[in-house]
Design a protein around this motif. Structure first.
Motif, PDB file in Angstrom:
ATOM      1  N   ALA A 204       0.862  -1.186   0.000  1.00 21.66           N
ATOM      2  CA  ALA A 204       0.000   0.000   0.000  1.00 21.66           C
ATOM      3  C   ALA A 204       0.895   1.232   0.000  1.00 21.66           C
ATOM      4  CB  ALA A 204      -0.923  -0.020   1.211  1.00 21.66           C
ATOM      5  N   SER A 205       1.417   1.583  -1.169  1.00 23.31           N
ATOM      6  CA  SER A 205       2.447   2.627  -1.254  1.00 23.31           C
ATOM      7  C   SER A 205       1.922   3.996  -0.830  1.00 23.31           C
ATOM      8  CB  SER A 205       3.009   2.701  -2.673  1.00 23.31           C
ATOM      9  OG  SER A 205       1.967   2.908  -3.617  1.00 23.31           O
ATOM     10  N   ASN A 206       0.683   4.318  -1.175  1.00 25.31           N
ATOM     11  CA  ASN A 206       0.138   5.624  -0.789  1.00 25.31           C
ATOM     12  C   ASN A 206      -0.064   5.724   0.722  1.00 25.31           C
ATOM     13  OD1 ASN A 206      -0.043   6.732  -3.440  1.00 25.31           O
ATOM     14  ND2 ASN A 206      -1.897   5.533  -3.799  1.00 25.31           N
ATOM     15  N   ALA A 207      -0.537   4.670   1.312  1.00 25.04           N
ATOM     16  CA  ALA A 207      -0.710   4.667   2.769  1.00 25.04           C
ATOM     17  C   ALA A 207       0.643   4.759   3.472  1.00 25.04           C
ATOM     18  CB  ALA A 207      -1.452   3.408   3.199  1.00 25.04           C
ATOM     19  N   GLU A 208       1.659   4.103   2.914  1.00 23.55           N
ATOM     20  CA  GLU A 208       2.995   4.184   3.508  1.00 23.55           C
ATOM     21  C   GLU A 208       3.502   5.629   3.513  1.00 23.55           C
ATOM     22  OE1 GLU A 208       4.531  -0.295   2.149  1.00 23.55           O
ATOM     23  OE2 GLU A 208       5.380   1.506   1.240  1.00 23.55           O
ATOM     24  N   LYS A 209       3.320   6.319   2.390  1.00 19.64           N
ATOM     25  CA  LYS A 209       3.769   7.718   2.308  1.00 19.64           C
ATOM     26  C   LYS A 209       2.983   8.598   3.277  1.00 19.64           C
ATOM     27  CE  LYS A 209       5.026   7.309  -2.589  1.00 19.64           C
ATOM     28  NZ  LYS A 209       4.636   7.699  -3.973  1.00 19.64           N
ATOM     29  N   ALA A 210       1.676   8.374   3.352  1.00 18.55           N
ATOM     30  CA  ALA A 210       0.837   9.203   4.218  1.00 18.55           C
ATOM     31  C   ALA A 210       1.155   8.999   5.693  1.00 18.55           C
ATOM     32  CB  ALA A 210      -0.631   8.892   3.957  1.00 18.55           C
ATOM     33  N   LEU A 211       1.682   7.842   6.031  1.00 18.83           N
ATOM     34  CA  LEU A 211       1.987   7.548   7.431  1.00 18.83           C
ATOM     35  C   LEU A 211       3.337   8.106   7.864  1.00 18.83           C
ATOM     36  CD1 LEU A 211       0.348   6.051   9.581  1.00 18.83           C
ATOM     37  CD2 LEU A 211       1.628   3.983   9.035  1.00 18.83           C
ATOM     38  N   SER A 212       4.162   8.502   6.910  1.00 16.87           N
ATOM     39  CA  SER A 212       5.486   9.020   7.253  1.00 16.87           C
ATOM     40  C   SER A 212       5.360  10.296   8.080  1.00 16.87           C
ATOM     41  CB  SER A 212       6.276   9.309   5.975  1.00 16.87           C
ATOM     42  OG  SER A 212       7.560   9.790   6.288  1.00 16.87           O
ATOM     43  N   GLY A 213       5.979  10.298   9.230  1.00 22.68           N
ATOM     44  CA  GLY A 213       5.922  11.455  10.114  1.00 22.68           C
ATOM     45  C   GLY A 213       4.772  11.430  11.094  1.00 22.68           C
ATOM     46  N   ALA A 214       3.898  10.442  11.003  1.00 21.98           N
ATOM     47  CA  ALA A 214       2.791  10.347  11.947  1.00 21.98           C
ATOM     48  C   ALA A 214       3.315  10.043  13.343  1.00 21.98           C
ATOM     49  CB  ALA A 214       1.813   9.261  11.502  1.00 21.98           C
ATOM     50  N   GLU A 215       2.592  10.535  14.337  1.00 23.66           N
ATOM     51  CA  GLU A 215       2.982  10.322  15.732  1.00 23.66           C
ATOM     52  C   GLU A 215       2.361   9.021  16.228  1.00 23.66           C
ATOM     53  OE1 GLU A 215       2.383  13.711  18.242  1.00 23.66           O
ATOM     54  OE2 GLU A 215       2.560  15.077  16.537  1.00 23.66           O
ATOM     55  N   LEU A 216       3.186   8.146  16.735  1.00 26.88           N
ATOM     56  CA  LEU A 216       2.716   6.833  17.155  1.00 26.88           C
ATOM     57  C   LEU A 216       1.674   6.947  18.259  1.00 26.88           C
ATOM     58  CD1 LEU A 216       3.139   3.819  16.608  1.00 26.88           C
ATOM     59  CD2 LEU A 216       4.829   3.802  18.440  1.00 26.88           C
ATOM     60  N   ASP A 217       1.827   7.926  19.134  1.00 29.90           N
ATOM     61  CA  ASP A 217       0.920   8.048  20.274  1.00 29.90           C
ATOM     62  C   ASP A 217      -0.227   9.027  20.027  1.00 29.90           C
ATOM     63  OD1 ASP A 217       2.372   6.218  21.758  1.00 29.90           O
ATOM     64  OD2 ASP A 217       3.748   7.743  22.520  1.00 29.90           O
ATOM     65  N   ASP A 218      -0.402   9.484  18.781  1.00 25.36           N
ATOM     66  CA  ASP A 218      -1.491  10.416  18.463  1.00 25.36           C
ATOM     67  C   ASP A 218      -2.311   9.858  17.308  1.00 25.36           C
ATOM     68  OD1 ASP A 218      -3.210  12.470  17.975  1.00 25.36           O
ATOM     69  OD2 ASP A 218      -1.691  13.972  17.506  1.00 25.36           O
ATOM     70  N   PRO A 219      -3.394   9.128  17.599  1.00 25.22           N
ATOM     71  CA  PRO A 219      -4.198   8.509  16.540  1.00 25.22           C
ATOM     72  C   PRO A 219      -4.750   9.499  15.522  1.00 25.22           C
ATOM     73  CG  PRO A 219      -4.746   7.547  18.672  1.00 25.22           C
ATOM     74  CD  PRO A 219      -3.856   8.724  18.955  1.00 25.22           C
ATOM     75  N   SER A 220      -4.860  10.762  15.887  1.00 22.98           N
ATOM     76  CA  SER A 220      -5.394  11.736  14.934  1.00 22.98           C
ATOM     77  C   SER A 220      -4.468  11.930  13.739  1.00 22.98           C
ATOM     78  CB  SER A 220      -5.634  13.079  15.632  1.00 22.98           C
ATOM     79  OG  SER A 220      -4.403  13.682  16.029  1.00 22.98           O
ATOM     80  N   THR A 221      -3.199  11.530  13.867  1.00 25.40           N
ATOM     81  CA  THR A 221      -2.245  11.684  12.759  1.00 25.40           C
ATOM     82  C   THR A 221      -2.247  10.470  11.827  1.00 25.40           C
ATOM     83  OG1 THR A 221      -0.393  10.735  14.020  1.00 25.40           O
ATOM     84  CG2 THR A 221      -0.771  13.106  14.230  1.00 25.40           C
ATOM     85  N   TRP A 222      -3.082   9.488  12.126  1.00 27.26           N
ATOM     86  CA  TRP A 222      -3.129   8.290  11.303  1.00 27.26           C
ATOM     87  C   TRP A 222      -4.170   8.372  10.191  1.00 27.26           C
ATOM     88  CZ3 TRP A 222      -3.890   4.467  15.996  1.00 27.26           C
ATOM     89  CH2 TRP A 222      -2.804   4.605  16.882  1.00 27.26           C
TER      90      TRP A 222
END
Length: 493
Positions: free
Chosen positions: A414-432
């Motif tokens: 899932a290449s688009n999802a991988e890119k979108a997840l880059s930089g997301a905060e593991l402890d902040d679900p709102s960034t997922w």
């Protein structure tokens, strides 16, 4: 070269020179020998009525494993000891497993009983197994009782299968080992002619040469899928090349950097090594088929077959695995995800075959999860298979590998999802959230008998959220059907 197959039965060596390329072991027993104790049920390795045991030497030890004779080619028992239900009783004395089934009323209509007995025979001879009901039910997951008589069967196993072995196979074990060592020659097998044959090369060079001459031949490792081409699709496969005698192709090498798996290494043989890579991977292995399927089926065969709903490729892709291929022209290595081109088509040249797979070990800042979603928990094809590897630094996801099965014509990242997840905060679900939305552009799943397109997409998104919740520690308690040992040990920090 040898133009016969040889195996051991009842202490005697059997040698056959008339072996058809697609003749199954079940047909040999029932049609040629007239020994009908072994039953034909589903014809696809699901019900276990056709179960027999094969004894082979594993690192010098005599090991008995259950196999489905309905989808196992006769030629594939070369070099093994064959044990069927007719072979267990000695004179008027029933085998201990048979006696327990009689005493505890484990047989009702009786059709499935021989298969259950043969599976329990292999449990009776198994080493380092724990005497629990869970052990027994795992062992019998590939045997169906349509009369729902499981309780007395399990009781018979608990009473008998965890004692010191005391049967004819134990008494003559030393002689059996010597005979199996004698059968383990290094000659190529070729039974038939240039138009129709069963062959089993003994070396990689021999395989490359033969496959180069016959690129239209069918390569078979465990036969758990090819067997169905014969029994269900009724396909004509006049040229069969079995890989099971090639020295070194069944290797399993565990190292600090990862695990190297030869293309004929079975699920049973690799289970310990892959569990060492990840508890999730080990649980996935346990849910692939049954004991019978895992004893025959190979990891390399599952990959080479290229099924879009194969269980292992998504998990192995997410882990960054590399595939090895070879032909008469040489060998090459490719990233596993690049092997799958489109439905039914892989990056494999004429005369080229899979020789192995390397699965890298997780680094300290990586975490891995994989989930199989199916209608039945045991022995079922997945509707959706999701696998996730996240690299985390200072609470941020800096890289991810996300792969799914059942969402496209091939196992796919899932290449688009991988890119979108880059930089997301593991402890902040709102960034997922962006990654969840990106999955909509990564896949356009189909509707079939296993699941609808809408179900598949919602499940894929839910599995990504579940993986992130488990790794971050925000999951609401234990959200696993089966407990996950050491779940916190690989949490990225």
């Amino acid at each position: 070269m040898r133009d016969t197959i040889r195996f051991l039965r009842r202490g005697e060596i059997v040698e056959l020179d008339n072996v058809g390329p697609t003749e199954t072991l079940l047909d040999y027993l029932r049609l040629r020998l007239g020994q009908t104790g072994t039953k034909e049920g589903c014809g696809e390795g699901d019900c276990g009525a056709c179960t027999v045991a094969l004894g082979r030497l594993v690192k010098g030890r005599l090991v008995y494993q259950p196999v489905n004779s309905c989808i196992l080619l006769l030629g594939m028992i070369d070099g093994a000891e064959l044990v069927t239900v007719e072979d267990l009783a000695q004179d008027d004395r029933l085998h201990p497993v048979q006696r327990a089934m009689v005493d505890l009323h484990g047989s009702q209509c009786g059709f499935c009983t021989p298969g259950f007995i043969m599976s329990l025979f292999t449990l009776y001879h198994a080493e380092n197994v724990t005497q629990t009901r869970k052990t027994v039910t795992d062992w019998l997951a590939g045997n169906l009782c349509r009369c729902t008589g499981y309780r007395p069967i399990v009781d018979a196993a608990l009473e008998t299968c965890f004692q010191a072995t005391d049967d004819a196979f134990t008494w003559r074990a030393n002689e059996t080992r010597e005979q199996l060592q004698y059968l383990a020659d290094s000659r190529d097998i070729f039974v038939g002619d240039g138009d129709s044959f069963f062959s089993a090369p003994a070396t990689l060079d021999g395989l490359a040469a033969l496959y180069g001459q016959h690129p239209d031949a069918t390569l078979i490792a465990g036969g758990t899928d090819v067997g169905l081409w014969i029994t269900k699709h009724l396909r004509e496969l006049p040229k069969m090349i079995w890989l099971g005698r090639i020295e070194g192709l069944d290797r399993v090498e565990d190292s600090p950097s990862g695990v190297l798996i030869g293309s004929t290494a079975t699920y049973t043989a690799t289970e310990k090594a892959v569990t060492g890579l990840s508890e999730d991977l080990g649980e996935l292995w346990r849910r692939i088929g049954s004991k019978q399927v895992r004893a025959s089926g190979t990891v390399g065969g599952n990959i080479a077959n290229g099924s879009p709903i194969g269980d292992t490729p998504p998990a192995l892709i997410a882990l960054g695995s590399t595939l090895e291929l070879q032909s008469v022209e040489g060998s090459r290595a490719i990233a596993l995800e690049d092997f799958f081109l489109q439905y039914g088509r892989q990056d494999r040249k004429p005369g080229e075959f899979v020789t192995g797979l390397f699965v890298p070990r997780l680094s300290a800042n990586q975490a891995f999860r994989c989930y199989k979603i199916s209608k039945r928990f045991d022995q079922d094809i997945s509707s959706v298979m999701g696998a996730f590897r996240f690299t985390v630094e200072e609470g941020l996801i800096v890289a991810s590998r996300i792969a799914y099965g059942g969402m496209a014509g091939t196992p796919m990242r899932a290449s688009n999802a991988e890119k979108a997840l880059s930089g997301a905060e593991l402890d902040d679900p709102s960034t997922w959230g962006d990654a969840m939305k990106a999955l909509l552009s990564d896949f356009d799943p189909l509707t079939d008998m296993r699941a609808s397109a809408g179900y598949r997409m919602e499940t894929a998104r839910a599995l990504l959220a579940k993986a992130l919740m488990e790794i971050s520690g925000t999951a609401p308690g234990d959200i696993r059907i089966s407990s996950r040992r050491g779940a916190d040990n690989d949490r990225a920090a």
